[in-house]
Design a protein around this motif. Sequence first.
Motif: not given
Lengths: 552, 334
Positions: B173-175, B260-263
Motif C-alpha cells: 500500500p505504500v510506495a 499523499a495517499l501512497f506516501a
Amino acid sequence: MQKSRRRAAASAAVVLASALALSACSAGAPEPAPLEPVAGGTLVYASGDAEPDCLDPHVGGNYPQALLASQFLETLYTKDQDGEVVPWLASGADVSDDGTTITLHLRDGIEFTDGAPFDAEAVKANIEHVLDPATTSSTGYLAMQKVASMEVVDAATLRLDLSAPDAALFESFTQPWNAMMSPAGLERSQEENCAAPIGTGPFVVEDWQRQDAVTLVRNENYTVPNPAATADPEHTGAAYLEGIEWRFVPESATRYSALQGGTVDMIDNAQPDTIASAAESADIEHLDAPRPGASNRIELNSSKAPFDDARVREAFVRAVDVDSADDSLFFGSAERSYSPLSSVEPMGYADESLFARDPEEAARLLDEAGWRETDDAGYRVKDGERLSVHLPVSTNQSVPAEQSLFEQLQATAKESGIEVTTELLDLGSWYGALGEHDYDLVSAPYTKVGPDVLRILFHSDSTVPAPSGYFANHAMVREAAIDAALEEAASADDPEVRAALYAEVQAKVLEGYYILPLYDQQNHFLYRAGLHGVGETTAVATPVFHNAWLAD
Amino acid sequence: MRYLRWLLTRLAGGLFVLWAVATLVFIGIRLVPGDPVEAIVGGPGSQAGPEAFALARAEYGLDQPLPVQYGTMLANLASGDLGTSYSLKAPVAEVVAEQLPGTLTLAFLAWALAWVLAVAAALFTALAAGPRLAHLADALGSGLEILAAAVPHFWLGSILVLVFATGLGWLPPVATDSAAGLVLPVATLALPLAGFLGQVMRESLATALASPFALAARARGESEADVLLRHGLRHAALPGISLSGWALGSLISGAVVVEALFARGGLGRTLLSAVTVRDIPLVTGVVLVSALTYVVVMAAADVVERLVDPRPGSARTTALRASTPQPAPAGGRP
C-alpha cells in the motif's frame, strides 16, 4: 501509560522491567517460552505526523520534530518509569535558596556521535543556540527564556543565572525541544544542521530523503546515561536494532494497511477505528501514550459576545453532549477529561460535576442571560440577534473522529437553541482566523512537560499576540487572581505549594467555564507483535527504541 | 522560416505563462490570511520572539514594500534563481530537482498506461465485438469509460488499497523501491485518464470508420483490420494527442492526492506542505516547474500531432477551416 498487550504480553515483559510486568499476566493463557532479545534488523516506522521542516528541534519546535529527535538526541533530564523528573545527561543540580542560580552537574564520559565530548561548554552552546533569535526557536525558547547568563565552572559543571526563579525549568529540560547537540554541529549552517543534527542518542541520522523517509543507523558507541531511568537497566550498550527507517505516510488507512501487510513495523497517529479493529487482531499491539501538558479541550472566547457572559458559556457546556461521542466516534479509545491538564500530569485537577449535560439548566441560564426569544429555525435570539458561535477547525490538526465530534456538538447545541457554525481551514488560515479573533470556540493542542503549561494557556500575558499574531490564551482568560497564582507557582520550589496553587488556577478556569475539557491528547501507536521491547517513551510521550528488537 | 516563427511564438507564449503563474502565486499567497514570515520562524502558530521575526523579515527581504519584493522575485527568476525555501531552509531548485523525477515518473507511466488502456478499449469494442454486437459493446465501453473518468483519485486509490493491499495482499500500500510499489499509484492516476481518453477516441474512431476515406480503403480491398489500424486509429489518435498536454497537466495535480495517499515523495506533496505554511519561494518554484512542464508537453504534443497528420496546419485548424464557409472568389470568370 497503559499498554493493551494481548498474547505476546509475557514475552515482552522479560525485556521490560518489573514496572510493566504487572499488566503482563493474562489469565489462562499458556506461558510462552521467555524470549531473549535478538540484535539486528531495521525497524520500519510509518509516521502520520507532518514531516519536519528541520530535524533540529531547536528550530521551531513542534511534535513531529520531537518524535524523530527522540531517536537521536537526548536531554539533560527525563522522566523515569514512575513519571518522576530525573537526571539523564546531567547527573544532578544545586539550586540556590532564592531559586535564581542553578549549578548543573554533568555526566562524565558521554560523547556526541561526532566524537566531541559532552561537557559544560556543549550545554552552554546548546542553550545559547535555543535563545539565539537567528535559530527561530519557539517551544524551546519559551522554556529557556529565564536563563539570563551562563558560566562554565569546569568541564562537568555549568552555572545558570536566571532572571527570575523558574520551578518549571527541570521539566523544560526533559523536552526534546531543548535536547543537546554537538557544538561543532551547531556551528554549521542551519541548512546543514537541520538535515542531520548530531546528538548522543542511540541512533544517528544517516540520510533524509525529503517527502519520503529519514534513515537512522545504530550509534555503536552508545551508553545509557542513567540506567535507573530506563525500563531495562541491564541493557546499557548500543541498541539492538541496526537502524530505523522512519517513513512519512500521511494517509491513515494506508498506514494501517502497511502495518497489517508487514510493510512497516509500527505506526503512529492510529485512528480510533483502526485501534478498535487492531484490538481484534492477535498480530497487532497497541501503545496508548497520552501527551503531557494540556488536555484536548474546546476554548470559549470570553473576550467578546456572546461568550463574554459566563452564563452563556456554561449554557453551551451544559447543552452539548461529549460523552456519547466517545463511544460512537472514538470507539471508547478516548477517555473523557474534566481537567485542563493531561491525565499524565501529577498536578492535574478535575471537576466532573461542572460538566454534566443538562439542557434544562442550559435553558434556564440562557433565559437569565436574556436570550429568551426563539426564531423560526429554533435558535435563541436577543435584540434581534441570533445566538450563533463560530468554530474554525484546522484540518491539519483535527482527525476525522474529532471533526465528527464537532458536528455532534453542533447538533446537540442546536437542541438548546445555540447555533454553532464550523469552518474547515488549512493550518495557515486557521492561525490567521485565531490571530484576528475570528472565533468563539476553538480546539488547539498544546504539549509541554509539567503544569507550567497553565501559565502559557491562561495567564493574561498570553492574550497578547506574538509577532506572528499567535497567542496561546485562546479563551482570553484575564483574571488577576489566576495571574498571581501562576506567577507564585512558577517561583515556588515546594511541590506541595505548587500543586495547591495550580489546583486553584485549574478550579478557577473550570468554574469560569472558559474551557470544555474533552480528553487527553490522543497519542496512539500500533505495532506488529513481532516487535518487542516497545513501550518506553520520553517525557513528551514519544517512543524510544533503545530496548526494541525484532523477533523475525 | 515558418518553423522559426512558430518556435518564437511558442517561446513567447511559454514565457508569458510562466510570468503570469509567478505573478498569480505572488498575489494569491498574500491574499490568504497568515504571515509568510511564520514559515521562516517555525511554521504558523510559532511563538518566536520579535527579534527572530525582525531578523527573518530582513534576511528574506520581507521588510521591503510589495512592489520591490515583486521586482526582486522577477529579477531572480529571470536569472534562473528560484530562491531559498522558507520552511526547508534549502535552495528551491535543489528541492524541486530532488522531487521532480518521482512525480514525472508517476505522471509519465500513468499517461502511458492510460493510452494503452484507451487504445485497447477502443479497438476491442470496434474489432472484437463485430458489427452485430457493436451497439452493445459501444454502450458498455462508453459506460465504463464515463465511470472511470468520473471517479475522484482519492476514492479510487483508497478502493485499490483496500482491495489489492489490505484484502488480497498482492501489492504494497505504500510506495517502495520495487516496481510493485508503483502499480497502485500509477493505476490510480491512469484509470480516470484512460476513461477520458477512451471516450474521445471511441467517438473519433467511429467517425473515421464511417468517413469516405475508410470507405475508399475498403473499396480498394484492404482488410477491415488494416482500415482500422492504418486509417481509423491514426485519425482517432489526433484528439487524444492534443489532449495529452492537458492530461499531463492534470496528472501533476492528481499527483498531489496520489503522493499523499501512497506516501510517495514528489512535487505534489511538496506543494501541499509548502502551501500550508505559506512558503512563497517553494510554492512559486513548484508551480513554475509544473507550468514549464505543461508548456513543454503542449509544444511536444503539437509536434507529434504534425507528425501523425502532416497536412498543413493541425487537424483541428483544418477541420475548422473546412467547416468555415468559403467566401466566393471575387470577380467573375474571365
